[in-house]
Design a protein around this motif. Structure first.
Motif, PDB file in Angstrom:
ATOM      1  N   UNK A  38       1.047  -1.134   0.107  1.00 23.36           N
ATOM      2  CA  UNK A  38      -0.105   0.093  -0.299  1.00 23.36           C
ATOM      3  C   UNK A  38       0.755   1.460  -0.342  1.00 23.36           C
ATOM      4  N   UNK A  39       1.022   2.149  -0.943  1.00 27.47           N
ATOM      5  CA  UNK A  39       2.552   2.879  -1.316  1.00 27.47           C
ATOM      6  C   UNK A  39       2.407   3.972  -0.977  1.00 27.47           C
ATOM      7  N   UNK A  40       0.550   4.296  -1.552  1.00 29.27           N
ATOM      8  CA  UNK A  40      -0.561   5.192  -0.903  1.00 29.27           C
ATOM      9  C   UNK A  40      -0.784   5.523   0.115  1.00 29.27           C
ATOM     10  N   UNK A  41      -1.152   4.463   0.666  1.00 32.29           N
ATOM     11  CA  UNK A  41      -0.852   4.701   2.402  1.00 32.29           C
ATOM     12  C   UNK A  41       0.027   4.985   3.146  1.00 32.29           C
ATOM     13  N   UNK A  42       0.777   4.767   2.278  1.00 34.41           N
ATOM     14  CA  UNK A  42       2.422   4.891   2.916  1.00 34.41           C
ATOM     15  C   UNK A  42       2.930   6.155   3.110  1.00 34.41           C
ATOM     16  N   UNK A  43       2.837   7.022   1.924  1.00 34.91           N
ATOM     17  CA  UNK A  43       2.930   8.493   1.238  1.00 34.91           C
ATOM     18  C   UNK A  43       2.405   8.909   1.987  1.00 34.91           C
ATOM     19  N   UNK A  44       0.836   9.009   1.470  1.00 34.85           N
ATOM     20  CA  UNK A  44      -0.135   9.996   2.898  1.00 34.85           C
ATOM     21  C   UNK A  44       0.657   9.911   3.936  1.00 34.85           C
ATOM     22  N   UNK A  45       0.454   8.823   4.915  1.00 36.17           N
ATOM     23  CA  UNK A  45       0.957   9.163   6.260  1.00 36.17           C
ATOM     24  C   UNK A  45       2.443   9.582   6.544  1.00 36.17           C
ATOM     25  N   UNK A  46       3.437   9.443   6.005  1.00 35.97           N
ATOM     26  CA  UNK A  46       4.394   9.787   5.645  1.00 35.97           C
ATOM     27  C   UNK A  46       4.168  11.727   5.194  1.00 35.97           C
ATOM     28  N   UNK A  47       3.644  11.853   4.500  1.00 36.96           N
ATOM     29  CA  UNK A  47       3.263  13.478   4.317  1.00 36.96           C
ATOM     30  C   UNK A  47       2.982  14.242   5.465  1.00 36.96           C
ATOM     31  N   UNK A  48       1.914  12.885   6.165  1.00 34.05           N
ATOM     32  CA  UNK A  48       0.733  14.085   7.439  1.00 34.05           C
ATOM     33  C   UNK A  48       1.920  14.206   8.793  1.00 34.05           C
ATOM     34  N   UNK A  49       3.047  13.270   8.657  1.00 32.11           N
ATOM     35  CA  UNK A  49       3.758  13.529   9.698  1.00 32.11           C
ATOM     36  C   UNK A  49       4.760  14.484   8.901  1.00 32.11           C
ATOM     37  N   UNK A  50       5.272  14.755   7.938  1.00 31.68           N
ATOM     38  CA  UNK A  50       6.004  15.727   8.152  1.00 31.68           C
ATOM     39  C   UNK A  50       5.283  17.152   7.985  1.00 31.68           C
ATOM     40  N   UNK A  51       4.594  17.638   7.568  1.00 31.16           N
ATOM     41  CA  UNK A  51       3.943  18.756   7.697  1.00 31.16           C
ATOM     42  C   UNK A  51       3.865  19.120   9.225  1.00 31.16           C
ATOM     43  N   UNK A  52       3.686  17.943   9.890  1.00 34.14           N
ATOM     44  CA  UNK A  52       3.410  17.679  11.200  1.00 34.14           C
ATOM     45  C   UNK A  52       4.541  18.368  11.881  1.00 34.14           C
ATOM     46  N   UNK A  53       5.756  17.812  11.461  1.00 30.03           N
ATOM     47  CA  UNK A  53       6.460  17.979  11.913  1.00 30.03           C
ATOM     48  C   UNK A  53       7.390  19.091  12.130  1.00 30.03           C
ATOM     49  N   UNK A  54       7.275  19.701  10.273  1.00 24.81           N
ATOM     50  CA  UNK A  54       7.197  21.262   9.787  1.00 24.81           C
ATOM     51  C   UNK A  54       6.512  22.044  10.601  1.00 24.81           C
ATOM     52  N   UNK A  55       5.606  22.217  10.938  1.00 26.22           N
ATOM     53  CA  UNK A  55       4.525  23.134  11.684  1.00 26.22           C
ATOM     54  C   UNK A  55       5.172  23.195  13.298  1.00 26.22           C
ATOM     55  N   UNK A  56       5.317  21.824  13.720  1.00 27.99           N
ATOM     56  CA  UNK A  56       6.092  22.346  15.291  1.00 27.99           C
ATOM     57  C   UNK A  56       7.674  22.905  15.040  1.00 27.99           C
ATOM     58  N   UNK A  57       8.097  22.448  14.438  1.00 29.29           N
ATOM     59  CA  UNK A  57      10.009  22.444  14.082  1.00 29.29           C
ATOM     60  C   UNK A  57       9.764  24.443  14.239  1.00 29.29           C
ATOM     61  N   UNK A  58       8.780  24.762  12.860  1.00 25.10           N
ATOM     62  CA  UNK A  58       9.061  26.258  12.731  1.00 25.10           C
ATOM     63  C   UNK A  58       8.085  26.744  13.846  1.00 25.10           C
ATOM     64  N   UNK A  59       7.215  26.295  14.539  1.00 25.63           N
ATOM     65  CA  UNK A  59       6.744  27.612  15.399  1.00 25.63           C
ATOM     66  C   UNK A  59       7.008  27.427  16.998  1.00 25.63           C
ATOM     67  N   UNK A  60       7.678  26.236  17.002  1.00 28.37           N
ATOM     68  CA  UNK A  60       8.642  26.155  18.302  1.00 28.37           C
ATOM     69  C   UNK A  60       9.678  27.007  18.273  1.00 28.37           C
ATOM     70  N   UNK A  61      10.404  27.389  17.028  1.00 24.94           N
ATOM     71  CA  UNK A  61      10.531  28.785  17.821  1.00 24.94           C
ATOM     72  C   UNK A  61      10.402  29.710  17.747  1.00 24.94           C
ATOM     73  N   UNK A  62       9.199  29.663  17.775  1.00 23.03           N
ATOM     74  CA  UNK A  62       8.286  31.239  18.422  1.00 23.03           C
ATOM     75  C   UNK A  62       8.140  31.277  18.973  1.00 23.03           C
ATOM     76  N   UNK A  63       7.325  30.182  19.031  1.00 23.64           N
ATOM     77  CA  UNK A  63       6.011  29.852  20.235  1.00 23.64           C
ATOM     78  C   UNK A  63       6.627  28.784  21.283  1.00 23.64           C
ATOM     79  N   UNK A  64       6.490  28.756  22.573  1.00 20.12           N
ATOM     80  CA  UNK A  64       6.312  27.340  22.971  1.00 20.12           C
ATOM     81  C   UNK A  64       4.985  26.268  22.818  1.00 20.12           C
TER      82      UNK A  64
END
Length: 466
Positions: free
Chosen positions: A198-224
């Protein structure tokens, strides 16, 4: 060197466990009868999505398992001096989270403290108000700009994460593209989810984790993003540091439990007679002792030893790591009885089948029969039990820390976060984010482990295998 590598006992065991897993994977790839059930696991979309989440947790845990002492001074002509503080690779990566301390509590994504304080102005006025945080939202002048700033930065992080995911998908399509096939057909096969994996499911899950990690990494530089605790430490940083503790409890306990369960269970079922009676007596007696009391007695004994032998531990990190290792040992010693019973019952049945009787008639030794014929045929029970017990052991750490016999209070863990949140929930105004952060991280790990273990059970259980 700018650092001095430190190898804690749990670090050594973690890398030993990784080596064992790699060896098991290589062994599985060479045997078709083992590849068949794993192919069945790989065909289940939910199992592969859960595996992606588990691998993300493991990556964070491994980063937190590479420890070192930073160099304080020293050059070509002077002696090199290293710090007594033991840090990890995760501490180096998350240095902004670790270093940006506030005075006390602050809510998630807040710019002001959670409690009112008396603030004295240069003109002599003293006003009771919510003071500005030292780091959270410090780049803004007006608190009214906070909502728009958060939304704009979250949008930018989402776009950056989505762009990175698109690059990943493009590389995957280039890898999967067949010569002479139109690109539209290659993309269509991916969107329709064609194929055994199920490559489609794997890629969608990886995409969700990448977006969450990007938001957490960027916002944590300015906020808690998850607020701060009583001493002003970032709760998101504590949650990340707690991942290693949960993984160590869930995996190393299994590493301790398996030899006892496999050896005694197979011996009891194979030899029967007085061997069976002795082993049954041992695990029945051990099961009759309340586990919490046994763990409490062992941990208190270790605390007495640490207090009377401070010279054996060079840092607080080593003391906390020793207690964590001892907790894994005690949990392993007290939790092997259930699997031992299962293996004994299965071995009693297997020892009467024709091929084992034939091996014994042809002169095969008892050790050879148990190792080459019985152990491979009970491996599915061992594997199912291991994956099902993992989530229970992660939750057990929270329960034990809650009653005061878990990991060291100085070590970051979800259990310690829940213990501190017990008192914070009684405050006015309510402090809820420490408990919420521990719940979110623990829930995601346990849910992923349960979904993956369900797929493993269905694939390896002969009664459920199709």
């Amino acid at each position: 060197m700018p650092f001095d590598l430190q190898f804690l006992w749990t670090d050594r065991l973690i890398f030993l466990l990784i080596g064992s897993i790699v060896a098991f994977v290589v062994y599985t790839l060479r045997h078709e009868h083992l590849r068949v059930p794993w192919r069945q696991v790989a065909r289940r979309p939910m199992a592969m999505a859960a595996l992606v989440v588990l691998l993300a947790y493991v990556a964070v845990g491994l980063m937190d398992s590479i420890h070192y002492k930073p160099r304080l001074s020293g050059g070509a002509d002077s002696e090199t001096v290293y710090s007594n503080e033991v840090l990890s690779l995760l501490d180096a990566v998350a240095k902004p989270l670790r270093s940006r301390m506030e005075k006390t509590y602050s809510a998630p994504l807040a710019m002001q403290a959670h409690t009112m304080e008396t603030v004295e102005y240069p003109d002599g006025r003293r006003v009771r108000e919510y003071p500005r945080l030292l780091h959270g939202g410090a780049h803004l002048q007006d608190p009214a700009e906070r909502a728009g700033d958060i939304l704009s930065r979250a949008g930018a992080a989402t776009l950056a994460g989505f762009g990175l995911w698109l690059l990943l998908v493009t590389g995957f399509l280039l890898f999967r593209h067949k010569r002479g096939e139109p690109w539209a057909r290659t993309l269509g096969r991916l969107l329709r989810g064609e194929g055994d994996f199920p490559w489609r499911t794997v890629l969608v899950t990886v995409g969700g984790l990448i977006v969450l990690a990007a938001n957490a990494a960027y916002l944590s530089l300015y906020y808690h993003i998850f607020g701060t605790d009583q001493v002003g430490q970032d709760v998101f940083y504590k949650s990340l540091k707690s991942i290693r503790t949960g993984l160590v409890i869930g995996t190393l306990t299994t590493l301790v439990m398996l030899p006892f369960a496999a050896l005694f269970g197979i011996m009891a079922g194979y030899f029967r007679g007085w061997v069976d009676d002795v082993i049954q007596y041992v695990y029945t007696t051990l099961s009759s002792i309340p586990g919490v009391l046994l763990i409490a007695a062992a941990i208190l004994s270790l605390q007495v030893y640490i207090a009377t032998h401070p010279e054996s531990f060079t840092s607080a990190t080593e003391r906390a790591d020793t207690r964590l290792l001892f907790l894994c040992l005690i949990l392993g010693v007290t939790s092997w009885t259930g699997l031992c019973r299962l293996l004994r019952g299965e071995t009693l049945k297997l020892r009467e089948v024709d091929y084992i009787q034939a091996a014994r008639t042809l002169g095969a030794s008892h050790l050879s029969v148990m190792a080459r014929h019985i152990l491979p045929n009970v491996m599915h029970i061992i594997l199912i039990t291991v994956v099902l017990d993992f989530s229970g052991l992660v939750l057990a750490e929270a329960v034990l820390s809650y009653v005061g016999v878990g990991v060291d209070p100085t070590m970051d863990s979800w259990g310690n976060m829940i213990v501190s949140a017990r008192l914070e929930m009684a405050r006015e105004p309510l402090v809820w984010w420490s408990l919420a952060a521990a719940f979110v991280f623990m829930f995601a790990l346990v849910l992923a482990a349960n979904l993956f273990s369900d797929a493993v059970r269905d694939a390896f259980d002969p009664r459920l295998r199709k």
